[in-house]
Design an enzyme around this catalytic site. Structure first.
Site, short mmCIF file in Angstrom:
data_model
loop_
_atom_site.label_atom_id
_atom_site.label_comp_id
_atom_site.label_asym_id
_atom_site.label_seq_id
_atom_site.Cartn_x
_atom_site.Cartn_y
_atom_site.Cartn_z
CB ILE A 127 14.41 18.57 15.01
CG1 ILE A 127 15.11 17.46 14.19
CG2 ILE A 127 15.12 19.90 14.86
CD1 ILE A 127 15.12 17.73 12.69
CB SER A 128 17.31 14.76 18.21
OG SER A 128 16.31 14.31 19.09
#
Length: 293
Positions: A127-128
């Protein structure tokens, strides 16, 4: 003088890199690529999404302490306020949406969801970092108006797809495409627990198992397309599915990557500009992703 969003993101990245080099002796790796894959990774270093034993970044120690001393909604709000102070979030609408969609619902157990760093989610995916999500939402805001259609390629945990859904509303469509079935299943459960849950029920938000390089032509054209993995070049299928007047944000490159902003004019011509240097996992096949180290 107000700092530009691009400069704010660059400063954050420079800060990540300097803090990382001060606390790590090994060579920095991608900020979106895990060195090891564990859905319960709890220690994250800049330029590495799952390195264990890394020291926290000094510049964010105060932020992290404050976040963990309050309830989940307060932590999420504090994260957004921090991004506003850094100048990454300038839009009131983006701030409202990121406050409404609690990032803590989308990070695997054991992680630090409100820490401004990417995190491993399993299956060689991440997940960024919050600042990258914020930057992409800012770039796409004008193309995420009520009633519009948005495509999220490599939707992962479903976080950004949920943000898109709130912005386009039930009269629009938010579509996530992810080729790992387990992530599709878990992201659907994540979204159900979030403020975007009702839009799963009414059909204005959907997550599909598919090769993101091919987009999702069934609901094209899209006013905006976000790609959460780096392609060696911009996939032609995604350009075709972008609506005239629409915008796509996509990281492009292999060793060196740039976040590119692709605008399709009303006459169908396409312009491309570089926004900032980035490092993402590659946009590739399911088998190649699962076999990568």
């Amino acid at each position: 003088m107000m700092m530009s969003r691009r400069r704010a993101v660059q400063l954050l990245r420079e800060r990540f890199r300097s803090c990382f080099l001060a606390h790590r002796s090994d060579r920095p790796t991608s900020i979106h690529r895990p060195q090891s894959v564990s859905p319960h990774c709890s220690s994250v270093a800049p330029y590495s999404s799952s390195s264990s034993g890394a020291s926290p970044r000094p510049g964010f120690l105060a932020m992290e302490h404050g976040l963990w001393s309050s309830g989940a909604s307060d932590k999420n709000k504090a994260m957004v306020e921090q991004l506003q102070r850094y100048g990454v979030i300038k839009s009131t609408k983006v701030a409202e949406v990121m406050e409404t969609i609690d990032r803590g619902l989308f990070v695997p157990p054991g992680g630090s969801p409100y820490f401004d760093s990417p995190m491993a989610i399993g299956y060689n995916a991440t997940i960024s970092a919050p600042h990258m999500h914020a930057a992409c939402l800012e770039l796409l805001e004008d193309h995420l108006q009520p009633g519009m259609r948005a495509l999220d390629v490599g939707s992962g945990t479903g976080y950004l797809t949920a943000c898109f859904a709130l912005m386009v509303g039930p009269e629009g469509r938010a579509v996530g495409v992810e080729h790992i079935p387990e992530l599709v299943a878990s992201s659907t459960e994540n979204i159900k627990k979030s403020a975007a849950g009702p839009q799963l029920s009414d059909g204005s938000l959907s997550i599909h198992i598919a090769d993101g390089r091919e987009g999702w032509p069934e609901l094209a054209p899209y006013d905006c397309i976000h790609v959460g993995a780096a392609a060696p070049q911009i996939p032609e299928a995604l350009i075709e599915q972008l609506k005239p007047g629409g915008r796509m944000v996509i990281p492009v490159g292999t060793v060196f990557q740039e976040l590119k902003v692709v605008d399709k004019k009303l006459d169908g011509t396409v312009t491309v500009r570089d926004e900032t240097s980035v490092r993402y996992v590659p946009l590739t096949s399911k088998d190649a992703q699962l076999q990568s180290n």
